[in-house]
Motif scaffolding. Sequence first.
Motif, PDB file in Angstrom:
ATOM      1  N   VAL A 130       0.516  -1.153  -0.077  1.00  8.42           N
ATOM      2  CA  VAL A 130       0.027  -0.380   0.364  1.00  8.42           C
ATOM      3  C   VAL A 130       1.111   0.756  -0.095  1.00  8.42           C
ATOM      4  O   VAL A 130       1.712   1.391  -0.040  1.00  8.42           O
ATOM      5  CB  VAL A 130      -0.903   0.040   1.283  1.00  8.42           C
ATOM      6  CG1 VAL A 130      -0.147   0.345   2.686  1.00  8.42           C
ATOM      7  CG2 VAL A 130      -1.562   0.826   1.017  1.00  8.42           C
ATOM      8  N   THR A 131       0.090   2.236  -0.806  1.00 11.54           N
ATOM      9  CA  THR A 131       1.486   3.315  -1.167  1.00 11.54           C
ATOM     10  C   THR A 131       0.200   4.369  -1.138  1.00 11.54           C
ATOM     11  O   THR A 131      -0.574   4.750  -2.182  1.00 11.54           O
ATOM     12  CB  THR A 131       2.072   3.483  -2.184  1.00 11.54           C
ATOM     13  OG1 THR A 131       3.117   2.411  -2.100  1.00 11.54           O
ATOM     14  CG2 THR A 131       3.099   4.242  -2.385  1.00 11.54           C
ATOM     15  N   GLY A 132       0.572   5.134  -0.051  1.00 12.43           N
ATOM     16  CA  GLY A 132       0.415   6.891  -0.294  1.00 12.43           C
ATOM     17  C   GLY A 132       0.658   7.964  -1.074  1.00 12.43           C
ATOM     18  O   GLY A 132       2.743   7.754  -0.986  1.00 12.43           O
ATOM     19  N   ILE A 133       0.811   8.583  -1.756  1.00  9.71           N
ATOM     20  CA  ILE A 133       1.424   9.572  -2.473  1.00  9.71           C
ATOM     21  C   ILE A 133       1.144  11.160  -2.283  1.00  9.71           C
ATOM     22  O   ILE A 133      -0.130  11.217  -2.690  1.00  9.71           O
ATOM     23  CB  ILE A 133       1.014   9.773  -4.234  1.00  9.71           C
ATOM     24  CG1 ILE A 133       1.952   7.823  -4.161  1.00  9.71           C
ATOM     25  CG2 ILE A 133       2.404  10.387  -5.239  1.00  9.71           C
ATOM     26  CD1 ILE A 133       2.190   7.101  -5.802  1.00  9.71           C
ATOM     27  N   ARG A 134       1.426  12.096  -1.796  1.00  7.13           N
ATOM     28  CA  ARG A 134       1.041  13.142  -1.916  1.00  7.13           C
ATOM     29  C   ARG A 134       1.952  14.238  -2.949  1.00  7.13           C
ATOM     30  O   ARG A 134       3.099  13.893  -2.901  1.00  7.13           O
ATOM     31  CB  ARG A 134       0.915  13.885  -0.713  1.00  7.13           C
ATOM     32  CG  ARG A 134       0.301  15.383  -0.385  1.00  7.13           C
ATOM     33  CD  ARG A 134      -0.068  15.663   1.135  1.00  7.13           C
ATOM     34  NE  ARG A 134      -0.623  16.990   0.610  1.00  7.13           N
ATOM     35  CZ  ARG A 134      -1.792  17.465   0.883  1.00  7.13           C
ATOM     36  NH1 ARG A 134      -2.677  16.649   0.413  1.00  7.13           N
ATOM     37  NH2 ARG A 134      -2.400  18.576   1.268  1.00  7.13           N
ATOM     38  N   LEU A 135       0.710  14.772  -4.638  1.00  7.36           N
ATOM     39  CA  LEU A 135       1.683  16.016  -5.211  1.00  7.36           C
ATOM     40  C   LEU A 135       2.261  17.126  -3.782  1.00  7.36           C
ATOM     41  O   LEU A 135       1.502  17.477  -2.956  1.00  7.36           O
ATOM     42  CB  LEU A 135       1.400  16.448  -5.409  1.00  7.36           C
ATOM     43  CG  LEU A 135       1.175  15.180  -6.857  1.00  7.36           C
ATOM     44  CD1 LEU A 135      -0.043  16.081  -7.802  1.00  7.36           C
ATOM     45  CD2 LEU A 135       2.281  14.894  -7.769  1.00  7.36           C
ATOM     46  N   ALA A 136       3.635  17.895  -4.064  1.00  4.59           N
ATOM     47  CA  ALA A 136       3.697  18.669  -3.100  1.00  4.59           C
ATOM     48  C   ALA A 136       4.413  19.955  -4.472  1.00  4.59           C
ATOM     49  O   ALA A 136       4.152  20.153  -5.406  1.00  4.59           O
ATOM     50  CB  ALA A 136       5.034  18.544  -2.803  1.00  4.59           C
ATOM     51  N   VAL A 176      -3.630   6.430  -2.633  1.00  6.35           N
ATOM     52  CA  VAL A 176      -4.005   5.730  -2.469  1.00  6.35           C
ATOM     53  C   VAL A 176      -3.356   4.471  -3.027  1.00  6.35           C
ATOM     54  O   VAL A 176      -4.329   4.523  -4.278  1.00  6.35           O
ATOM     55  CB  VAL A 176      -4.419   5.494  -1.147  1.00  6.35           C
ATOM     56  CG1 VAL A 176      -4.183   3.931  -0.208  1.00  6.35           C
ATOM     57  CG2 VAL A 176      -4.513   6.531   0.128  1.00  6.35           C
ATOM     58  N   ALA A 177      -2.706   3.582  -3.074  1.00  7.15           N
ATOM     59  CA  ALA A 177      -2.919   3.071  -4.384  1.00  7.15           C
ATOM     60  C   ALA A 177      -2.117   1.388  -3.417  1.00  7.15           C
ATOM     61  O   ALA A 177      -1.557   1.670  -2.143  1.00  7.15           O
ATOM     62  CB  ALA A 177      -1.869   2.924  -5.210  1.00  7.15           C
ATOM     63  N   TRP A 178      -2.804   0.710  -3.725  1.00  2.00           N
ATOM     64  CA  TRP A 178      -2.745  -0.880  -3.422  1.00  2.00           C
ATOM     65  C   TRP A 178      -2.489  -1.708  -4.287  1.00  2.00           C
ATOM     66  O   TRP A 178      -3.206  -1.835  -5.446  1.00  2.00           O
ATOM     67  CB  TRP A 178      -3.081  -1.120  -1.963  1.00  2.00           C
ATOM     68  CG  TRP A 178      -5.487  -1.759  -2.814  1.00  2.00           C
ATOM     69  CD1 TRP A 178      -5.972  -0.569  -2.767  1.00  2.00           C
ATOM     70  CD2 TRP A 178      -5.508  -2.170  -3.283  1.00  2.00           C
ATOM     71  NE1 TRP A 178      -6.880  -1.150  -3.887  1.00  2.00           N
ATOM     72  CE2 TRP A 178      -6.594  -2.370  -3.909  1.00  2.00           C
ATOM     73  CE3 TRP A 178      -5.086  -3.749  -3.217  1.00  2.00           C
ATOM     74  CZ2 TRP A 178      -7.286  -3.961  -4.076  1.00  2.00           C
ATOM     75  CZ3 TRP A 178      -6.220  -4.637  -3.855  1.00  2.00           C
ATOM     76  CH2 TRP A 178      -7.017  -4.611  -4.410  1.00  2.00           C
TER      77      TRP A 178
END
Length: 103
Positions: free
Chosen positions: A72-78, A93-95
């Motif tokens: 499971v991966t959480g991604i946030r653009l900055a 969030v991708a799993w």
Amino acid sequence: MLHDVEVVAQAGVGARDGKVKAELAVNWINPLNADHTLMLQAATGEDDGWSNRLGARWHWRLGRRQALVGSVTGIRLAGSSAHAPGIERRSSVAWSTALLYSF
């Protein structure tokens, strides 16, 4: 205290656009027992804008040649990437899960 920690730096040039892409990640690998391993990752990278990522991966060895992997991966653009035209969401969030077979 810093056992099983790795720092990974990657850089490259995109084949399609020729832009430089870079990532810096810290991985913590925790073998739970002979068949189970947990990996936690924190990363930041530049690929058409900046993004930050947190993830967890679980590796379960089922047999001599088979393994089950879940992540499971959480991604946030900055920065300016988060406010660019066409961006609908700053966070996602991708799993995934996979059954591996080694030959």
